[in-house]
Design a protein around this motif. Structure first.
Motif, PDB file in Angstrom:
ATOM      1  N   ARG A   1       0.644   3.909 -10.938  1.00 19.73           N
ATOM      2  CA  ARG A   1       0.005   2.665 -10.504  1.00 19.73           C
ATOM      3  C   ARG A   1       0.598   1.488 -11.263  1.00 19.73           C
ATOM      4  NH1 ARG A   1      -4.857   4.258  -7.935  1.00 19.73           N
ATOM      5  NH2 ARG A   1      -5.354   6.396  -8.498  1.00 19.73           N
TER       6      ARG A   1
ATOM      7  N   ASN B   1       2.394   4.758  -0.940  1.00 23.91           N
ATOM      8  CA  ASN B   1       1.969   6.028  -1.547  1.00 23.91           C
ATOM      9  C   ASN B   1       3.074   7.049  -1.374  1.00 23.91           C
ATOM     10  OD1 ASN B   1      -1.122   6.237  -2.405  1.00 23.91           O
ATOM     11  ND2 ASN B   1      -0.890   4.715  -0.792  1.00 23.91           N
TER      12      ASN B   1
ATOM     13  N   ASP C   1       0.822  -1.223   0.000  1.00 22.38           N
ATOM     14  CA  ASP C   1       0.000   0.000   0.000  1.00 22.38           C
ATOM     15  C   ASP C   1       0.850   1.265   0.000  1.00 22.38           C
ATOM     16  OD1 ASP C   1      -2.320  -1.527   0.076  1.00 22.38           O
ATOM     17  OD2 ASP C   1      -2.300  -1.610   2.277  1.00 22.38           O
TER      18      ASP C   1
ATOM     19  N   HIS D   1       0.697  13.671  -6.406  1.00 20.50           N
ATOM     20  CA  HIS D   1       0.646  12.287  -5.912  1.00 20.50           C
ATOM     21  C   HIS D   1       1.258  11.383  -6.978  1.00 20.50           C
ATOM     22  CE1 HIS D   1      -2.028   9.285  -3.485  1.00 20.50           C
ATOM     23  NE2 HIS D   1      -0.798   8.860  -3.645  1.00 20.50           N
TER      24      HIS D   1
ATOM     25  N   ASN E   1       1.242  -2.200  -4.477  1.00 21.17           N
ATOM     26  CA  ASN E   1       1.402  -3.500  -3.828  1.00 21.17           C
ATOM     27  C   ASN E   1       2.152  -4.398  -4.792  1.00 21.17           C
ATOM     28  OD1 ASN E   1      -0.116  -3.619  -1.161  1.00 21.17           O
ATOM     29  ND2 ASN E   1      -1.595  -2.623  -2.527  1.00 21.17           N
TER      30      ASN E   1
ATOM     31  N   HIS F   1       0.557   5.524  -6.246  1.00 21.24           N
ATOM     32  CA  HIS F   1      -0.777   5.254  -5.684  1.00 21.24           C
ATOM     33  C   HIS F   1      -0.886   3.799  -5.275  1.00 21.24           C
ATOM     34  CE1 HIS F   1      -2.611   8.988  -7.444  1.00 21.24           C
ATOM     35  NE2 HIS F   1      -1.622   8.812  -8.299  1.00 21.24           N
ATOM     36  N   ASP F   2      -0.977   3.525  -3.986  1.00 22.95           N
ATOM     37  CA  ASP F   2      -1.319   2.183  -3.489  1.00 22.95           C
ATOM     38  C   ASP F   2      -0.544   1.071  -4.198  1.00 22.95           C
ATOM     39  OD1 ASP F   2      -3.245   3.452  -1.899  1.00 22.95           O
ATOM     40  OD2 ASP F   2      -4.679   3.420  -3.557  1.00 22.95           O
TER      41      ASP F   2
ATOM     42  N   GLY G   1       2.260   3.565   3.730  1.00 19.78           N
ATOM     43  CA  GLY G   1       2.562   2.212   3.285  1.00 19.78           C
ATOM     44  C   GLY G   1       3.902   1.742   3.813  1.00 19.78           C
TER      45      GLY G   1
END
Ligand SMILES: Nc1ncnc2c1ncn2[C@@H]1O[C@H](COP(=O)(O)OP(=O)(O)OP(=O)(O)O)[C@@H](O)[C@H]1O
Length: 247
Positions: free
Chosen positions: A220, A15, A13, A22, A28, A25-26, A63
């Protein structure tokens, strides 16, 4: 989330912003051990930022990053120790121009590891030999080609005996005729079982060397998988569009 029990690096997670922008983003992602994970994607998609977060050149604001069992993003992480375990090679080599090749390679061994000069130089010689630069110890970076400078940077990282190597567009600043040699060296390192995360625009390298390919767009992870699958059966229109442009 399904996780890989043998992950050498695990992003959870994650960021990251630069001010109001930004950038990640998230995220993983599990990076498997003894495998080369190549990260591809358009300019500005956050590839370098993800890599730079891995050894805390940038700090994510949310994160976690796990390196093996240790949380790199923990407040009390010893950054020197982390960077001993996680070596990094940059686009622009980042050598010290006032030091010769030997001193560039031994500097961190002597200052961070507190190793004696003789031992550090013996270790450095092994690595210089491995990257094909035996005999260049007393040259300054300015007297080397870009490809040779990048080999010095790789030898410098390897001398610290890292568990993981990060490559941030390591061949992008090289003249075209020097790219092949550095990619071959990276390929050999991959074959030797080093865990590597490689941000690259070299699609052939990514297809031939990567065990896992990750496509990023707009901060992402859009798609990931074995290179043949990602290249030959792209699912998302964004990846299809990207591959149409670069292949
Ligand atoms: N230090 C910084 N300060 C502010 N913004 C930054 C900084 N570094 C990167 N960015 C911005 O973050 C975004 C992601 O940049 P990043 O370098 O991670 O992308 P990239 O995918 O590696 O791009 P490229 O392939 O062009 O190197 C871009 O919009 C970039 O302008």
């Amino acid at each position: 989330m399904k996780t890989d029990p043998k992950a050498a690096v695990r992003f959870i997670d994650l960021n990251k912003s630069y001010g109001a922008v930004h950038v990640l983003h998230d995220i993983n992602l599990d990076v498997p051990e003894a495998t080369t994970t190549c990260i591809i994607g358009p300019s500005g998609s956050g590839k370098s930022t993800l890599l730079r977060c891995t050894n805390l050149l940038e700090r994510p604001e949310a994160g976690k990053i796990m390196i093996g069992d240790e949380e790199a993003t923990a407040r009390d992480t010893n950054i020197d120790k982390l960077r001993e375990r996680v070596g990094m090679v940059f686009q622009h080599f980042c050598l010290f121009n006032h030091l010769d090749v030997m001193d560039n390679v031994t500097l961190a061994l002597r200052k961070v590891r507190k190793m004696g000069r003789a031992q550090a130089e013996a270790l450095a010689m092994e690595q210089l030999d491995a990257v094909g630069l035996k005999g260049f110890e007393r040259r300054r970076p300015a007297d080397l080609s870009g490809g040779q400078q990048q080999r010095v940077a790789i030898a410098r990282s390897l001398a610290m005996q890292p568990a993981i190597m990060l490559f941030d567009e390591a061949t992008s600043a090289l003249d075209p005729e020097l790219v092949k040699g550095v990619l071959e060296l990276m390929g050999e390192l991959a074959k030797s079982g080093m865990t590597m995360i490689v941000v690259t625009h070299e699609m052939r390298f990514a297809r031939e060397v990567a065990g896992r390919l990750v496509f990023m767009d707009k901060g992402r992870i859009v798609e990931q998988g074995p290179p043949d699958e990602v290249f030959d059966q792209p699912k998302s229109p964004r990846l299809q569009h990207f591959l149409n442009q670069v292949l």
